[in-house]
Design a protein around this motif. Structure first.
Motif: not given
Length: 110
Positions: A36-42, A44-51, A80-85
């Motif tokens: 439950l702790v180790e997950r591959r980072p996914s 997402g779209d740049s609009s999926e990062y909350g605030l 720095l966010a690795p987004t799909t774009e």
């Protein structure tokens, strides 16, 4: 509660049971593929990062990291966010205007 002549063994037995339960929980938590702790980072779209709000869309991760460090040195919390774009430098909305000004002043692409 009386244990007869075995009262001296109750404490160590309880301690061993607690350690065994903790060992099983840790083994389950850190096992490969089921953790439950180790997950591959996914990504997402740049609009999926909350605030967070995008202030820059650099072409490479190296350029994005340089821009992020520039903002951090100026006292602005940035990530720095690795987004799909592609890579995006993101900040909180109240700091977005200042962040864009700083990045435009040093030749960054907002």
């Amino acid at each position: 509660m009386t244990f007869g002549g075995y009262y001296y063994a109750v404490g160590p037995i309880i301690a061993l049971l607690v350690v065994a339960v903790l060992a099983l929980l840790l083994r389950w938590t850190f096992s490969r593929g089921r953790s439950l702790v180790e997950r591959r980072p996914s990504r997402g779209d740049s609009s999926e990062y909350g605030l967070l709000e995008v202030v820059s869309a650099p072409a490479t991760f190296v350029e994005a990291e340089v821009q992020r460090r520039t903002l951090l040195d100026a006292g602005i919390r940035a990530t720095l966010a690795p987004t799909t774009e592609g890579p995006r430098v993101m900040v909180f909305p109240e700091e977005a205007g200042l962040a864009r000004q700083l990045l435009e002043g040093r030749g960054g692409r907002p």
